[in-house]
Design an enzyme around this catalytic site. Structure first.
Site, mmCIF file in Angstrom:
data_model
loop_
_atom_site.group_PDB
_atom_site.id
_atom_site.type_symbol
_atom_site.label_atom_id
_atom_site.label_comp_id
_atom_site.label_asym_id
_atom_site.label_seq_id
_atom_site.Cartn_x
_atom_site.Cartn_y
_atom_site.Cartn_z
ATOM 1 N N LYS A 245 66.401 -36.211 -26.815
ATOM 2 C CA LYS A 245 65.462 -35.423 -27.610
ATOM 3 C C LYS A 245 64.900 -34.276 -26.769
ATOM 4 C CE LYS A 245 63.534 -39.151 -30.509
ATOM 5 N NZ LYS A 245 63.880 -38.637 -31.845
ATOM 6 N N ARG A 320 68.266 -47.469 -36.937
ATOM 7 C CA ARG A 320 69.067 -48.105 -37.993
ATOM 8 C C ARG A 320 70.086 -49.072 -37.401
ATOM 9 N NH1 ARG A 320 70.987 -42.370 -40.167
ATOM 10 N NH2 ARG A 320 68.869 -41.949 -39.430
#
Ligand code: BES
Ligand code: MN
Ligand code: ZN
Length: 464
Positions: A245, A320
């Site tokens: 990120k 996820r």
């Protein structure tokens, strides 16, 4: 702060409520606040007056409750939180709340007191001013005790999220889970997780020096008529992994275990609430997403617990992957309902801001129940669509699916991904709290940092 139920008006400050356009139960307040100063009593407004010995309390704080016909539990929470903030500001040590509300909304009042009082000043040399003791009169004692349970659960959850990732590690979450009373808790270490075939979760955990911990807490009381599993995303830190990120997005990624903190807060409270004839499983696949030398890579193919294969399109879509294995695990428990709560997608935050959490699932009725419970609990949930087209975007040339697709509709695509790992005969709801779990600036009655998202809603859902 200690919260008591008593008619002890012998406190520093007497706090009374005022509905818009109506008189209060104290003549002094009516004379000064209303007649002399034109105080209106709009929701959350406060008016302070000195009593100069005319009553036992040195001061009276009038809090506006807004229009009587519009008043409800959520407004009670807001008004009391604002009153507490005012009391802190004037450095009061004790206060008695005498509320003229027909014994109602005691639970919501106490929750408001907890929210107004909340500070995360553990690491500050100079602590904030806190009240020592407040008492409530005019609402029911039973409601107050329930409010204390909810308030403590939220506070526990918020503290855990606000703590640095250095403190709130997967090992720490496992230790906390094991310390809760009245639960049957099992912690699975890396080797056991491997044996269970959780290839997606383990891939995420691989790049970190912190060992993963799969946490399963079980509460059971009486003859369970219903069995529910609640799963919290437990990314103790999300750097993005190899798809690192940018610094500004990474800054608050200690909050990526907010779902886990919610589940821990809820499970911890069950021993006090003792709901009857129900079984509740609290499940967390805790780990960090780091770009260490063992880190999983874009292009890797992972096999989840149910045998489905996943091509890693982006290592930053890690939540996820951990949830996939947790959902398979919960499905194998053959529970009636699964609710997962996760800081899952930036896309959900783009869609709903920091105001509302996104809700998806495979059962309309459960989705509606959860949204309605949230509404009554002071939280805002909003349904997002689950059209088949969103899953088509995850089509892979070399595996059953990819973990990401288009940037557009990202929250729904994530929901469709999760659906692949839930047994079709189990009712399932997914709550995306990416926007609501952690505030970078104060909002309403909440200060910077964790909000305890999901705690009130899940506790209410379970205990109703
Ligand atoms: N933990 C983040 C989602 C998030 C974003 C939570 C902002 C709280 C605030 C999640 O793991 C993530 O990185 N999602 C990516 C997915 C993308 C790579 C498809 C995102 O939303 O950018
Ligand atoms: Mn991520
Ligand atoms: Zn994440």
């Amino acid at each position: 702060m200690e919260i008591k139920f008593s008619q002890d008006f012998n406190k520093e400050v007497l706090v009374i409520n005022m509905f818009e356009g109506e008189k209060t139960e104290q003549e002094l307040a009516n004379t000064y606040a209303i007649e002399k100063d034109g105080f209106e009593g709009k929701l959350g407004q406060t008016y302070l007056l000195h009593t100069y010995g005319q009553i036992p309390a040195a001061k009276i704080l009038v809090i506006g409750f807004g229009k009587k016909e519009e008043f409800n539990g959520n407004k009670m929470t807001e008004a009391i939180a604002k009153a507490i903030k005012k009391l802190k500001q004037i450095k009061a040590k004790t206060a008695c709340f005498s509320l003229n509300v027909g014994l109602k909304y005691g639970k919501e009042a106490v929750i408001g007191a907890y929210i107004g009082d909340y500070a995360f000043d553990k690491y500050k040399t100079e602590k904030e001013h806190h009240l020592n003791e407040i008492s409530f009169y005019g609402i029911s004692e039973e409601d107050i005790n329930e409010g204390i349970i909810f308030g403590e659960a939220m506070k526990f959850s918020r503290n855990l999220v606000n703590e640095p990732a250095e403190y709130a590690t997967p090992t720490k979450l496992a230790e906390l889970a094991s310390s809760f009373e009245g639960l049957n808790t099992k912690i699975y270490n890396k080797d056991e997780v491997e044996k269970m075939g959780m290839g997606a979760y383990l891939a995420v955990a691989r790049g970190s020096a912190e060992p993963p911990k799969f946490i399963h807490m079980k509460y059971s009381n009486g003859n369970p008529k219903k069995r529910i599993a609640i799963i919290g995303k437990g990314l103790c830190f999300d750097s993005g992994g190899m798809d690192l990120k940018p610094a500004s997005s990474m800054l608050t990624m200690r909050d990526d275990m907010s779902g886990a903190a919610c589940v821990l807060g809820v499970m911890r409270a069950l021993n006090t609430i003792k709901p009857q004839d129900i079984e509740i499983h609290g499940i967390i696949a805790a780990c960090e997403n780091m770009p260490g030398q063992n880190a999983y890579k874009p292009g890797d193919i992972l096999t989840a617990k149910n045998g489905k294969t996943i091509e890693v399109d982006n290592t930053d879509a890690e939540g996820r992957l951990t949830l996939a294995d947790a959902l398979c695990y919960a499905s194998e428990l053959e529970v009636d309902e699964i609710i997962d709560i996760a800081t899952l997608t930036g896309a959900c935050m783009v869609a709903l801001g920091t105001v509302a959490s996104g809700v998806m699932g495979n059962n309309k009725e459960l989705i509606e129940k959860i949204i309605n419970t949230a509404k009554e609990s002071g939280e805002k949930y909003w349904e997002l669509p689950m059209f088949d087209e969103y899953f088509k975007g995850l089509k892979s040339d070399i595996a059953d699916m990819k973990n990401t697709g288009s940037r557009y509709g990202g929250a729904s695509a994530a929901g469709m991904f999760l659906k692949e790992f839930v047994s079709e005969n189990i009712k399932w709801t997914h709550i995306d709290i990416a926007g609501t779990a952690f505030l970078e600036k104060p909002q309403g009655i909440f200060i910077y940092g964790s909000t305890g998202a999901g705690v009130r809603t899940l506790l209410n859902y379970i205990t109703k």
